[in-house]
Design a protein around this motif. Structure first.
Motif, PDB file in Angstrom:
ATOM      1  N   TYR A 275     -11.475   9.296  -1.974  1.00  0.00           N
ATOM      2  CA  TYR A 275     -10.228   9.958  -2.362  1.00  0.00           C
ATOM      3  C   TYR A 275      -9.636  10.739  -1.187  1.00  0.00           C
ATOM      4  CZ  TYR A 275      -7.103  13.441  -4.312  1.00  0.00           C
ATOM      5  OH  TYR A 275      -6.015  14.251  -4.538  1.00  0.00           O
ATOM      6  N   PHE A 276     -10.462  11.519  -0.515  1.00  0.00           N
ATOM      7  CA  PHE A 276      -9.924  12.341   0.567  1.00  0.00           C
ATOM      8  C   PHE A 276      -9.592  11.513   1.809  1.00  0.00           C
ATOM      9  CE2 PHE A 276     -11.861  15.826  -1.930  1.00  0.00           C
ATOM     10  CZ  PHE A 276     -10.709  16.597  -2.061  1.00  0.00           C
TER      11      PHE A 276
ATOM     12  N   ALA B  11      -8.328   2.509  -0.347  1.00  0.00           N
ATOM     13  CA  ALA B  11      -9.304   3.589  -0.495  1.00  0.00           C
ATOM     14  C   ALA B  11      -9.226   4.221  -1.879  1.00  0.00           C
ATOM     15  CB  ALA B  11      -9.081   4.645   0.585  1.00  0.00           C
ATOM     16  N   LEU B  12      -8.019   4.359  -2.416  1.00  0.00           N
ATOM     17  CA  LEU B  12      -7.864   4.933  -3.753  1.00  0.00           C
ATOM     18  C   LEU B  12      -8.462   4.034  -4.829  1.00  0.00           C
ATOM     19  CD1 LEU B  12      -4.252   6.382  -3.538  1.00  0.00           C
ATOM     20  CD2 LEU B  12      -6.355   7.691  -3.900  1.00  0.00           C
ATOM     21  N   LEU B  13      -8.267   2.732  -4.696  1.00  0.00           N
ATOM     22  CA  LEU B  13      -8.855   1.802  -5.659  1.00  0.00           C
ATOM     23  C   LEU B  13     -10.384   1.848  -5.584  1.00  0.00           C
ATOM     24  CD1 LEU B  13      -6.437  -1.239  -5.283  1.00  0.00           C
ATOM     25  CD2 LEU B  13      -6.569   0.382  -7.200  1.00  0.00           C
ATOM     26  N   LYS B  14     -10.905   2.050  -4.398  1.00  0.00           N
ATOM     27  CA  LYS B  14     -12.355   2.181  -4.243  1.00  0.00           C
ATOM     28  C   LYS B  14     -12.838   3.472  -4.891  1.00  0.00           C
ATOM     29  CE  LYS B  14     -15.840   1.019  -0.829  1.00  0.00           C
ATOM     30  NZ  LYS B  14     -16.090   0.644   0.581  1.00  0.00           N
ATOM     31  N   ALA B  15     -12.085   4.552  -4.710  1.00  0.00           N
ATOM     32  CA  ALA B  15     -12.436   5.820  -5.348  1.00  0.00           C
ATOM     33  C   ALA B  15     -12.377   5.688  -6.863  1.00  0.00           C
ATOM     34  CB  ALA B  15     -11.487   6.916  -4.878  1.00  0.00           C
TER      35      ALA B  15
ATOM     36  N   LEU C  57      -1.914   9.814  -7.112  1.00  0.00           N
ATOM     37  CA  LEU C  57      -1.632   9.322  -5.764  1.00  0.00           C
ATOM     38  C   LEU C  57      -1.258   7.851  -5.768  1.00  0.00           C
ATOM     39  CD1 LEU C  57      -4.170  10.961  -3.245  1.00  0.00           C
ATOM     40  CD2 LEU C  57      -1.760  11.470  -3.629  1.00  0.00           C
ATOM     41  N   LEU C  58      -1.933   7.066  -6.616  1.00  0.00           N
ATOM     42  CA  LEU C  58      -1.580   5.649  -6.712  1.00  0.00           C
ATOM     43  C   LEU C  58      -0.132   5.479  -7.180  1.00  0.00           C
ATOM     44  CD1 LEU C  58      -4.828   4.097  -8.239  1.00  0.00           C
ATOM     45  CD2 LEU C  58      -3.790   3.463  -6.058  1.00  0.00           C
ATOM     46  N   ASN C  59       0.286   6.339  -8.100  1.00  0.00           N
ATOM     47  CA  ASN C  59       1.659   6.256  -8.590  1.00  0.00           C
ATOM     48  C   ASN C  59       2.668   6.547  -7.475  1.00  0.00           C
ATOM     49  OD1 ASN C  59       0.915   5.594 -11.211  1.00  0.00           O
ATOM     50  ND2 ASN C  59       0.907   7.714 -11.910  1.00  0.00           N
ATOM     51  N   THR C  60       2.316   7.439  -6.564  1.00  0.00           N
ATOM     52  CA  THR C  60       3.240   7.748  -5.464  1.00  0.00           C
ATOM     53  C   THR C  60       3.358   6.575  -4.502  1.00  0.00           C
ATOM     54  OG1 THR C  60       1.548   8.685  -3.974  1.00  0.00           O
ATOM     55  CG2 THR C  60       2.574  10.174  -5.576  1.00  0.00           C
TER      56      THR C  60
END
Length: 207
Positions: free
Chosen positions: A157-158, A175-179, A202-205
């Protein structure tokens, strides 16, 4: 080596090890999650100040515990973020010192969480001459965290948040999908639930 001296050193080593193991960070983790995800923003600085004192007591009682120093650093960082402004810089510097102490004691503690939290400070704190922020240093630290915990929810995430800050959006989405697919952490249900909400935001952004 004199056998008595050898036994004394052995006893000292095990004493330090037991002291580190004795640091129970669970109450800090649970209270941090309650403050971060359930407490109104205007009430968070006061709540973090009380929790920071609890963390200080734990590190004083367990000075060789990297885990205790990590959580003191996390709480101080969160307090600085909740307070905002230049007045928070002192807390960020104190958090930096705690995380660096954790790394000097046990770099791999909590799957490299000190690297993650220190990396976050380096890209969120202003750079010179105001603060110590350094995007390149942040990237190095976050990569070390990923090397230790490649499937972790926080490490990914970070890293994604950092990549967004660097305008590397395609990499950030990966990275977000992995998180998002990270395994749940026993005992950290509230923290996982809150982090998953942040991941979705964050994915939405990036859509």
């Amino acid at each position: 080596m004199n056998i008595i001296r050898q036994l004394a050193l052995t006893a000292s080593f095990w004493g330090l090890a037991l002291a580190a193991q004795a640091a129970d960070i669970t109450p800090l983790q649970e209270r941090w999650a309650q403050i971060h995800y359930q407490t109104p923003a205007k009430e968070q600085p006061k709540a973090y100040s009380l929790l920071a004192e609890q963390a200080r007591q734990l590190t004083r009682a367990n000075p060789e515990s990297a885990q205790a120093h990590i959580w003191q650093g996390i709480i101080l960082s969160s307090w600085a973020g909740a307070e905002g402004g230049l007045g928070a810089l002192g807390k960020a510097k104190e958090a930096k010192a705690e995380l660096e102490q954790a790394l000097s004691l046990e770099p791999e503690a909590l799957q490299g969480s000190a690297y993650t939290s220190l990396g976050v400070l380096y890209y969120q704190v202003p750079g010179w001459p105001i603060g110590f922020g350094d995007d390149d240093k942040a990237g190095e630290l976050l990569q070390k965290a990923l090397a230790l915990n490649p499937e972790g929810i926080d490490s990914n995430y970070f890293w994604a948040d950092y990549l967004i800050d660097q305008k590397r959006y395609a990499e950030a989405r990966i990275a977000l999908l992995k998180a998002q697919a990270a395994p749940p952490r026993p005992g950290r249900e509230l923290a996982d639930q809150g982090r998953q909400q942040e991941i979705r935001a964050l994915l939405n952004t990036l859509e």
